[in-house]
Write a protein that holds these residues in place. Structure first.
Motif, PDB file in Angstrom:
ATOM      1  N   ASN A  18       0.801  -1.225   0.000  1.00 28.35           N
ATOM      2  CA  ASN A  18       0.000   0.000   0.000  1.00 28.35           C
ATOM      3  C   ASN A  18       0.829   1.267   0.000  1.00 28.35           C
ATOM      4  OD1 ASN A  18      -2.324  -1.520   0.098  1.00 28.35           O
ATOM      5  ND2 ASN A  18      -2.457  -1.478   2.324  1.00 28.35           N
ATOM      6  N   SER A  19       2.140   1.106   0.055  1.00 25.57           N
ATOM      7  CA  SER A  19       2.988   2.287   0.140  1.00 25.57           C
ATOM      8  C   SER A  19       3.482   2.716  -1.247  1.00 25.57           C
ATOM      9  CB  SER A  19       4.183   1.966   1.045  1.00 25.57           C
ATOM     10  OG  SER A  19       5.075   3.034   1.052  1.00 25.57           O
ATOM     11  N   ASP A  20       3.508   4.026  -1.470  1.00 29.67           N
ATOM     12  CA  ASP A  20       4.003   4.547  -2.752  1.00 29.67           C
ATOM     13  C   ASP A  20       5.522   4.492  -2.809  1.00 29.67           C
ATOM     14  OD1 ASP A  20       1.472   5.192  -3.567  1.00 29.67           O
ATOM     15  OD2 ASP A  20       1.565   7.233  -2.758  1.00 29.67           O
ATOM     16  N   VAL A  21       6.140   4.506  -1.652  1.00 31.89           N
ATOM     17  CA  VAL A  21       7.603   4.491  -1.595  1.00 31.89           C
ATOM     18  C   VAL A  21       8.075   3.209  -0.934  1.00 31.89           C
ATOM     19  CG1 VAL A  21       7.830   7.020  -1.521  1.00 31.89           C
ATOM     20  CG2 VAL A  21       7.584   5.747   0.613  1.00 31.89           C
ATOM     21  N   ARG A  56      14.317  -5.918  -2.704  1.00 30.42           N
ATOM     22  CA  ARG A  56      15.134  -5.052  -1.866  1.00 30.42           C
ATOM     23  C   ARG A  56      15.832  -3.998  -2.716  1.00 30.42           C
ATOM     24  NH1 ARG A  56      18.372  -6.797   2.743  1.00 30.42           N
ATOM     25  NH2 ARG A  56      18.292  -8.915   1.960  1.00 30.42           N
ATOM     26  N   ILE A  57      15.926  -2.823  -2.166  1.00 29.77           N
ATOM     27  CA  ILE A  57      16.609  -1.725  -2.828  1.00 29.77           C
ATOM     28  C   ILE A  57      17.567  -1.121  -1.802  1.00 29.77           C
ATOM     29  CG2 ILE A  57      16.318   0.515  -3.979  1.00 29.77           C
ATOM     30  CD1 ILE A  57      13.123  -0.762  -3.685  1.00 29.77           C
ATOM     31  N   ILE A  58      18.778  -0.825  -2.227  1.00 29.42           N
ATOM     32  CA  ILE A  58      19.697  -0.155  -1.313  1.00 29.42           C
ATOM     33  C   ILE A  58      19.696   1.331  -1.695  1.00 29.42           C
ATOM     34  CG2 ILE A  58      22.053  -0.118  -0.395  1.00 29.42           C
ATOM     35  CD1 ILE A  58      20.857  -2.886  -0.062  1.00 29.42           C
ATOM     36  N   ASP A  59      19.354   2.189  -0.781  1.00 29.52           N
ATOM     37  CA  ASP A  59      19.274   3.609  -1.127  1.00 29.52           C
ATOM     38  C   ASP A  59      20.642   4.291  -1.058  1.00 29.52           C
ATOM     39  OD1 ASP A  59      19.802   4.285   1.480  1.00 29.52           O
ATOM     40  OD2 ASP A  59      17.869   5.243   1.869  1.00 29.52           O
ATOM     41  N   VAL A  60      20.677   5.585  -1.363  1.00 31.83           N
ATOM     42  CA  VAL A  60      21.965   6.297  -1.399  1.00 31.83           C
ATOM     43  C   VAL A  60      22.697   6.285  -0.064  1.00 31.83           C
ATOM     44  CG1 VAL A  60      21.794   7.889  -3.336  1.00 31.83           C
ATOM     45  CG2 VAL A  60      20.631   8.463  -1.208  1.00 31.83           C
ATOM     46  N   ASP A  61      21.959   6.131   1.020  1.00 32.50           N
ATOM     47  CA  ASP A  61      22.593   6.095   2.330  1.00 32.50           C
ATOM     48  C   ASP A  61      23.010   4.681   2.742  1.00 32.50           C
ATOM     49  OD1 ASP A  61      22.005   8.901   2.751  1.00 32.50           O
ATOM     50  OD2 ASP A  61      19.931   8.293   3.051  1.00 32.50           O
ATOM     51  N   GLY A  62      22.780   3.713   1.858  1.00 32.74           N
ATOM     52  CA  GLY A  62      23.154   2.345   2.155  1.00 32.74           C
ATOM     53  C   GLY A  62      22.121   1.600   2.980  1.00 32.74           C
ATOM     54  N   VAL A  63      20.925   2.182   3.100  1.00 31.48           N
ATOM     55  CA  VAL A  63      19.854   1.549   3.873  1.00 31.48           C
ATOM     56  C   VAL A  63      19.044   0.629   2.955  1.00 31.48           C
ATOM     57  CG1 VAL A  63      17.761   1.986   5.242  1.00 31.48           C
ATOM     58  CG2 VAL A  63      19.709   3.553   5.399  1.00 31.48           C
ATOM     59  N   SER A  64      18.728  -0.573   3.433  1.00 29.46           N
ATOM     60  CA  SER A  64      17.884  -1.492   2.675  1.00 29.46           C
ATOM     61  C   SER A  64      16.436  -1.054   2.763  1.00 29.46           C
ATOM     62  CB  SER A  64      17.967  -2.905   3.255  1.00 29.46           C
ATOM     63  OG  SER A  64      19.200  -3.458   2.984  1.00 29.46           O
ATOM     64  N   LYS A  65      15.792  -0.985   1.599  1.00 30.12           N
ATOM     65  CA  LYS A  65      14.367  -0.664   1.585  1.00 30.12           C
ATOM     66  C   LYS A  65      13.656  -1.735   0.765  1.00 30.12           C
ATOM     67  CE  LYS A  65      14.668   4.023   2.802  1.00 30.12           C
ATOM     68  NZ  LYS A  65      13.920   5.269   2.859  1.00 30.12           N
ATOM     69  N   PHE A  66      12.380  -1.875   0.997  1.00 28.89           N
ATOM     70  CA  PHE A  66      11.629  -2.945   0.360  1.00 28.89           C
ATOM     71  C   PHE A  66      10.412  -2.389  -0.363  1.00 28.89           C
ATOM     72  CE2 PHE A  66      14.020  -4.443   3.921  1.00 28.89           C
ATOM     73  CZ  PHE A  66      14.649  -5.578   3.425  1.00 28.89           C
ATOM     74  N   ALA A  67      10.194  -2.884  -1.577  1.00 28.44           N
ATOM     75  CA  ALA A  67       9.048  -2.454  -2.363  1.00 28.44           C
ATOM     76  C   ALA A  67       8.337  -3.677  -2.924  1.00 28.44           C
ATOM     77  CB  ALA A  67       9.497  -1.543  -3.501  1.00 28.44           C
ATOM     78  N   ALA A  68       7.056  -3.501  -3.231  1.00 26.83           N
ATOM     79  CA  ALA A  68       6.256  -4.616  -3.736  1.00 26.83           C
ATOM     80  C   ALA A  68       6.683  -4.998  -5.146  1.00 26.83           C
ATOM     81  CB  ALA A  68       4.787  -4.223  -3.727  1.00 26.83           C
ATOM     82  N   CYS A  69       6.547  -6.277  -5.472  1.00 25.12           N
ATOM     83  CA  CYS A  69       6.793  -6.774  -6.822  1.00 25.12           C
ATOM     84  C   CYS A  69       5.457  -6.925  -7.522  1.00 25.12           C
ATOM     85  CB  CYS A  69       7.436  -8.157  -6.760  1.00 25.12           C
ATOM     86  SG  CYS A  69       9.138  -8.122  -6.261  1.00 25.12           S
ATOM     87  N   HIS A  70       5.470  -6.806  -8.803  1.00 28.10           N
ATOM     88  CA  HIS A  70       4.257  -7.050  -9.568  1.00 28.10           C
ATOM     89  C   HIS A  70       4.524  -8.166 -10.559  1.00 28.10           C
ATOM     90  CE1 HIS A  70       3.940  -2.763  -8.255  1.00 28.10           C
ATOM     91  NE2 HIS A  70       2.854  -3.300  -7.744  1.00 28.10           N
ATOM     92  N   VAL A  91      12.470   6.313  -1.420  1.00 28.04           N
ATOM     93  CA  VAL A  91      12.930   5.483  -2.536  1.00 28.04           C
ATOM     94  C   VAL A  91      11.705   4.999  -3.300  1.00 28.04           C
ATOM     95  CG1 VAL A  91      14.079   3.333  -3.186  1.00 28.04           C
ATOM     96  CG2 VAL A  91      15.044   4.756  -1.395  1.00 28.04           C
ATOM     97  N   THR A  92      11.697   5.239  -4.610  1.00 25.53           N
ATOM     98  CA  THR A  92      10.545   4.889  -5.421  1.00 25.53           C
ATOM     99  C   THR A  92      10.959   3.970  -6.562  1.00 25.53           C
ATOM    100  OG1 THR A  92       9.934   7.194  -5.044  1.00 25.53           O
ATOM    101  CG2 THR A  92       8.517   5.952  -6.519  1.00 25.53           C
ATOM    102  N   CYS A  93      10.097   3.011  -6.896  1.00 19.67           N
ATOM    103  CA  CYS A  93      10.322   2.162  -8.067  1.00 19.67           C
ATOM    104  C   CYS A  93       9.909   2.958  -9.300  1.00 19.67           C
ATOM    105  CB  CYS A  93       9.440   0.915  -8.017  1.00 19.67           C
ATOM    106  SG  CYS A  93       9.861  -0.243  -6.730  1.00 19.67           S
ATOM    107  N   ILE A  94      10.773   3.020 -10.286  1.00 20.03           N
ATOM    108  CA  ILE A  94      10.387   3.644 -11.544  1.00 20.03           C
ATOM    109  C   ILE A  94      10.215   2.479 -12.522  1.00 20.03           C
ATOM    110  CG2 ILE A  94      10.944   5.418 -13.274  1.00 20.03           C
ATOM    111  CD1 ILE A  94      11.088   6.761 -10.632  1.00 20.03           C
ATOM    112  N   GLU A  95       9.029   1.897 -12.514  1.00 15.43           N
ATOM    113  CA  GLU A  95       8.819   0.655 -13.255  1.00 15.43           C
ATOM    114  C   GLU A  95       8.856   0.839 -14.765  1.00 15.43           C
ATOM    115  OE1 GLU A  95       6.785  -2.382 -11.649  1.00 15.43           O
ATOM    116  OE2 GLU A  95       6.311  -1.472  -9.718  1.00 15.43           O
TER     117      GLU A  95
END
Ligand SMILES: [Zn+2]
Ligand SMILES: [Zn+2]
Ligand SMILES: [Zn+2]
Length: 126
Positions: A18-21, A56-70, A91-95
């Motif tokens: 449900n999250s945009d980011v 999983r996505i690693i952001d510019v600060d080296g933090v792991s972030k998680f986004a939904a898969c489609h 952090v946003t997915c640019i699909e």
């Protein structure tokens, strides 16, 4: 009184879905109605990644972030880029952007981690 059973896996999956980011472990911990220990959340995230539900996505600060898969199965097959905002740290997915690389013979890409950094639309507007 019947004890209410809370399905952490489902909750985490919903939060991310449900999250945009993309959400970090810390974001998820904060958003869960009932606080969980770190290990439980890590285990749930690992499971969801293994099932092709999140990535999983690693952001510019080296933090792991998680986004939904489609539409991923056990194997993740998205090659989209991610955008990491240096102002709000979202952090946003640019699909719609999937770069293609022409590699020398013999190389086979299995995973691609491309994170662009800069200013997101929300931050450039204000
Ligand atoms: Zn995936
Ligand atoms: Zn931003
Ligand atoms: Zn993504």
């Amino acid at each position: 009184m019947e004890k209410k059973r809370i399905n952490t896996k489902l909750q985490v999956q919903e939060l991310i879905g449900n999250s945009d980011v993309a959400l970090s472990h810390q974001d998820i911990n904060r958003m869960l109605e009932q606080s969980c220990d770190r290990v439980t959340i890590y285990r749930v995230l690992d499971k969801l990644m293994g099932e092709g539900l999140i990535h999983r996505i690693i952001d510019v600060d080296g933090v792991s972030k998680f986004a939904a898969c489609h539409g991923c199965t056990k194997e993740h097959h998205h090659h989209h880029v991610h955008f990491s905002c240096t102002v709000c740290h979202s952090v946003t997915c640019i699909e719609e952007v999937e770069p293609h690389f022409q590699l020398p013979e013999g190389y086979k890409i299995q995973e691609m981690n491309i994170t662009l950094s800069g200013i997101c639309p929300d931050c450039s507007a204000s």
